[in-house]
Design an enzyme around this catalytic site. Structure first.
Site, PDB file in Angstrom:
ATOM      1  N   ASN A 209       0.931  -1.188  -0.021  1.00  0.00           N
ATOM      2  CA  ASN A 209       0.016  -0.051  -0.091  1.00  0.00           C
ATOM      3  C   ASN A 209       1.055   1.177   0.161  1.00  0.00           C
ATOM      4  O   ASN A 209       1.946   1.109  -0.001  1.00  0.00           O
ATOM      5  CB  ASN A 209      -1.166   0.045   1.032  1.00  0.00           C
ATOM      6  N   LYS A 288       8.957 -16.907 -10.727  1.00  0.00           N
ATOM      7  CA  LYS A 288       8.197 -15.735 -11.563  1.00  0.00           C
ATOM      8  C   LYS A 288       6.896 -16.288 -12.187  1.00  0.00           C
ATOM      9  O   LYS A 288       7.098 -17.332 -12.960  1.00  0.00           O
ATOM     10  CB  LYS A 288       8.932 -14.918 -12.401  1.00  0.00           C
ATOM     11  N   ILE A 307      -1.556  -7.788  14.614  1.00  0.00           N
ATOM     12  CA  ILE A 307      -0.186  -7.585  15.369  1.00  0.00           C
ATOM     13  C   ILE A 307      -0.791  -6.930  16.729  1.00  0.00           C
ATOM     14  O   ILE A 307      -0.503  -7.263  17.790  1.00  0.00           O
ATOM     15  CB  ILE A 307       0.825  -6.974  14.807  1.00  0.00           C
ATOM     16  N   PHE A 323      -3.897   2.894  15.459  1.00  0.00           N
ATOM     17  CA  PHE A 323      -4.344   4.103  14.391  1.00  0.00           C
ATOM     18  C   PHE A 323      -5.330   3.371  13.500  1.00  0.00           C
ATOM     19  O   PHE A 323      -5.565   2.390  13.213  1.00  0.00           O
ATOM     20  CB  PHE A 323      -3.087   4.338  13.361  1.00  0.00           C
ATOM     21  N   LYS A 337     -12.992   0.030  15.947  1.00  0.00           N
ATOM     22  CA  LYS A 337     -11.635  -0.374  15.993  1.00  0.00           C
ATOM     23  C   LYS A 337     -10.989  -0.534  17.384  1.00  0.00           C
ATOM     24  O   LYS A 337     -10.387  -1.475  17.932  1.00  0.00           O
ATOM     25  CB  LYS A 337     -10.667   0.117  14.896  1.00  0.00           C
TER      26      LYS A 337
HETATM   27  O1  PMT Z   1       2.958   6.384   6.537  1.00  0.00           O
HETATM   28  P1  PMT Z   1       2.163   7.716   6.088  1.00  0.00           P
HETATM   29  O2  PMT Z   1       2.167   7.877   4.604  1.00  0.00           O
HETATM   30  O3  PMT Z   1       2.811   8.736   6.956  1.00  0.00           O
HETATM   31  O4  PMT Z   1       0.938   7.130   6.331  1.00  0.00           O
HETATM   32  C1  PMT Z   1       0.462   6.950   7.797  1.00  0.00           C
HETATM   33  C2  PMT Z   1      -0.704   5.817   7.897  1.00  0.00           C
HETATM   34  C3  PMT Z   1      -1.974   6.670   7.167  1.00  0.00           C
HETATM   35  C4  PMT Z   1      -0.298   4.768   7.537  1.00  0.00           C
HETATM   36  C5  PMT Z   1      -0.964   5.962   9.554  1.00  0.00           C
HETATM   37  O5  PMT Z   1      -1.254   6.990  10.039  1.00  0.00           O
HETATM   38  C6  PMT Z   1      -2.201   4.944   9.849  1.00  0.00           C
HETATM   39  O6  PMT Z   1      -3.221   5.591   9.832  1.00  0.00           O
HETATM   40  N1  PMT Z   1      -2.024   3.748   9.889  1.00  0.00           N
HETATM   41  C7  PMT Z   1      -3.168   2.703  10.176  1.00  0.00           C
HETATM   42  C8  PMT Z   1      -3.873   2.393   8.899  1.00  0.00           C
HETATM   43  C9  PMT Z   1      -5.128   1.630   9.142  1.00  0.00           C
HETATM   44  O7  PMT Z   1      -6.288   2.274   9.327  1.00  0.00           O
HETATM   45  O8  PMT Z   1      -4.983   0.312   9.431  1.00  0.00           O
HETATM   46  P2  PMT Z   1      -6.154  -0.736   9.904  1.00  0.00           P
HETATM   47  O9  PMT Z   1      -7.305  -0.304   9.961  1.00  0.00           O
HETATM   48  O10 PMT Z   1      -5.758  -1.749   8.908  1.00  0.00           O
HETATM   49  O11 PMT Z   1      -5.541  -1.314  11.377  1.00  0.00           O
HETATM   50  C10 PMT Z   1      -5.887  -0.642  12.619  1.00  0.00           C
HETATM   51  C11 PMT Z   1      -4.620  -0.726  13.343  1.00  0.00           C
HETATM   52  O12 PMT Z   1      -4.346  -2.107  13.727  1.00  0.00           O
HETATM   53  C12 PMT Z   1      -3.568   0.008  13.173  1.00  0.00           C
HETATM   54  O13 PMT Z   1      -2.811   0.432  14.154  1.00  0.00           O
HETATM   55  C13 PMT Z   1      -2.665  -1.194  12.478  1.00  0.00           C
HETATM   56  O14 PMT Z   1      -1.129  -0.757  12.531  1.00  0.00           O
HETATM   57  C14 PMT Z   1      -3.153  -2.357  13.449  1.00  0.00           C
HETATM   58  N2  PMT Z   1      -3.038  -3.428  12.554  1.00  0.00           N
HETATM   59  C15 PMT Z   1      -3.859  -3.668  11.587  1.00  0.00           C
HETATM   60  C16 PMT Z   1      -3.813  -4.993  10.831  1.00  0.00           C
HETATM   61  C17 PMT Z   1      -2.965  -5.914  11.371  1.00  0.00           C
HETATM   62  N3  PMT Z   1      -2.853  -7.168  10.698  1.00  0.00           N
HETATM   63  N4  PMT Z   1      -2.175  -5.869  12.253  1.00  0.00           N
HETATM   64  C18 PMT Z   1      -2.168  -4.560  12.709  1.00  0.00           C
HETATM   65  O15 PMT Z   1      -1.488  -4.229  13.866  1.00  0.00           O
END
Ligand code: PMT
Length: 396
Positions: A209, A288, A307, A323, A337
Site C-alpha cells: 500500500n 516468477k 499484530i 491508528f 476498532k
Molecule cells: O506512512 P504515512 O504515509 O505517513 O501514512 C500514515 C498512515 C496513514 C499509514 C498511518 O497514520 C495510519 O493511519 N495507519 C493505520 C492504517 C489503518 O487504518 O490500519 P487498519 O485499519 O488496517 O488497522 C488498525 C490498527 O491495527 C492500526 O494501528 C494497524 O497498525 C493495526 N494492525 C492492522 C492490521 C494488522 N494485521 N495488524 C495490525 O497491527
C-alpha cells in the site's frame, strides 16, 4: 523553524570535522536560531573565522583578550546570552580539558563560566576515542550532565574506519531540537510499527500500500525527543532512521509480527502505526509467474495476524495505541476498532489526500472521549500524541 528564537553559542575546536561546522551554522540558522561562534586557535587552522562570520552574520570570537568586548569578559557575555552551548567538533583534547575544569583559552573558559546546558559532538580518530583516558573523560562529562552527541561510526579522515566521526550536521541539529523538548517519557521504552507491509505473490511481485512511513517515523522521533528508548519495526520505506532510534527492518506482516512480539517484553508502550496488509497470498509462487496468454491466474488470499490485537491480548501488555485511517465516519469507525482490539487509545486519521503528506489531521479516542488535534505537520502531531500517551501512562 524548530529553533526559533533560540540563541546558540557554537564552539568549534581543532579537527578536520571543523569544515562540517560551517554547514551546521547554516542549518541552525535555517531552523530560526541565532548562532554566535567561538573558535579555538587550533580550529582556525582548519577553517577561518571569516567563513563562520559570513555564515552566522555575527562577529566570531577566537581570543580571550578580544578588544571588541568592552569589559574584556567575552567568556561571561557569550555564555550568559546563550540558551545552549554546543561544541562541534569537540576534539579529544578539548573534552579532556572540560572534564578537568581547565580554562586556558576563550572556549574552555566559556564552558567553565556557562550557566546554560552544554552539548558536545566529539570528533577524533577511533583509537583516540577508545583510549581509556578519553573513555574516562567522556564518563566524567556525562556524569556532570553534559550531553554527548555521538560520535558516529564510519570512514575517518585518517583512512581508518570506526567510532569517532562527528555526527552529521543534520543529526546534531535534530539532537539540539530534541534537547529543548520536554522529557515526559524519560526512562520508558516505546515500541512502534511504521510503513507498509509487502506480501509476496512471487519473487518479483507483491501486494502493498502507499504508506510512506512518515507518520510513524515522526512518532519515533518525537518519542526519542521525549526521552524514551525507541524501537521502530519498519516496513519497506525510503526514510532515514531518526537519530537515536533503533530500527528493525521487515517486509511482510508475518515478519513484522515476529519482530514486534520479540520486543514487547519490557516495553511500556506499543504504537501500531503501520498500514499492515490484512491479507497475503496463501501460497506465494517460488518462481516468477509467467503470462501464458490464457486465463489470468487467481491469487488465493489468507488472513494476516492482527499484530496490535495480539499484543493487546498479552497477559501484561504495554499501553497499546492503534491508528485508524478512515476516509469517512471517522468517529464511528475509529471507536469500533478501539473496542474490537481492546486498546485504551486509538488515533483517528482522516485521510483526505491519500497517505504520504507532511501534514495530517488526527483525533484521539480514549476512555475520556474524543480529543481533536489541530491540523499540523506530522512531527507537531507526533509530539502532541506522545504528550497524551505520557499522560495516560501516568494515570496507569
Ligand atoms: O506512512 P504515512 O504515509 O505517513 O501514512 C500514515 C498512515 C496513514 C499509514 C498511518 O497514520 C495510519 O493511519 N495507519 C493505520 C492504517 C489503518 O487504518 O490500519 P487498519 O485499519 O488496517 O488497522 C488498525 C490498527 O491495527 C492500526 O494501528 C494497524 O497498525 C493495526 N494492525 C492492522 C492490521 C494488522 N494485521 N495488524 C495490525 O497491527
Amino acid at each position: 523553524m524548530e529553533l526559533q528564537g533560540k540563541r546558540i553559542a557554537l564552539g568549534v575546536t581543532g579537527g578536520v570535522a571543523a569544515y562540517k561546522a560551517a554547514e551546521l551554522v547554516r542549518l541552525l540558522l535555517k531552523q530560526g536560531a541565532t548562532v554566535q561562534v567561538a573558535m579555538t586557535d587550533a580550529a582556525t587552522h582548519f577553517v577561518t573565522p571569516v567563513t563562520f562570520q559570513a555564515l552566522s552574520g555575527q562577529p566570531v570570537f577566537t581570543d580571550q583578550w578580544d578588544a571588541r568586548i568592552g569589559n574584556n569578559m567575552a567568556h561571561i557575555d557569550l555564555s550568559r546570552e546563550a540558551d545552549a552551548l554546543l561544541v562541534a567538533p569537540a576534539s579529544a583534547d578539548f573534552l579532556a580539558k572540560v572534564a578537568h575544569g581547565l580554562a586556558d583559552d576563550l572556549l574552555s573558559t566559556l564552558v567553565l563560566a556557562r550557566d546554560c546546558p552544554l552539548l558536545v559532538a566529539p570528533a577524533m580518530n577511533r583509537q583516540m576515542w577508545e583510549n581509556p583516558a578519553t573513555r574516562r573523560n567522556v564518563a566524567t562529562l556525562r556524569a556532570d550532565g553534559v550531553a554527548v552527541l555521538g560520535p558516529g561510526c564510519g570512514d575517518q579522515a585518517c583512512g581508518e574506519t570506526g567510532l569517532g566521526r562527528m555526527l552529521e550536521p543534520e543529526e546534531i541539529v535534530a539532537e539540539l531540537i530534541a534537547h529543548f523538548q520536554p522529557k515526559p517519557l524519560k526512562g520508558r521504552r516505546l515500541l512502534l510499527t511504521a510503513g507498509p507491509t509487502f506480501e509476496a505473490i512471487d519473487p518479483v511481485r507483491g501486494i502493498t500500500n502507499l504508506s510512506t512511513g512518515k507518520m510513524g517515523y515522526a512518532i519515533a522521533r518525537a518519542a526519542h525527543e521525549a526521552g524514551a528508548e525507541v524501537t521502530l519495526v519498519s516496513g519497506p520505506v525510503a526514510l532515514p532512521c531518526p537519530y537515536g532510534v533503533t530500527r528493525i527492518d521487515v517486509t511482510s506482516a508475518l515478519q513484522m509480527r515476529d519482530a514486534v512480539l520479540a520486543q514487547t517484553a519490557g516495553s511500556d508502550v506499543f504504537v501500531a502505526v503501520a498500514a499492515v496488509a490484512d491479507y497475503r497470498p496463501a501460497a506465494p509462487a517460488e518462481q516468477k509467474i509467467k503470462k501464458d496468454g490464457g486465463t489470468p491466474p487467481a491469487i488465493e488470499l489468507t488472513l494476516n495476524p492482527d499484530i496490535l490485537a495480539e499484543v493487546a491480548a498479552l497477559p501484561h501488555p504495554p499501553l497499546c495505541v492503534g491508528f485508524a485511517a478512515e476516509s469517512q465516519k471517522l468517529d464511528e469507525y475509529a471507536e469500533k476498532k478501539r473496542r474490537a482490539k481492546k486498546i485504551p487509545l486509538i488515533v483517528g486519521n482522516l485521510i483526505q489526500n491519500g497517505f504520504g503528506g507532511d501534514d495530517n489531521t488526527l483525533v484521539l479516542f480514549d476512555d475520556d472521549g474524543r480529543h481533536p488535534l489541530p491540523p499540523a505537520s506530522k512531527i507537531d502531531l507526533a509530539r502532541r500524541l506522545v504528550a497524551h500517551i505520557a499522560t495516560l501512562l501516568e494515570k496507569n
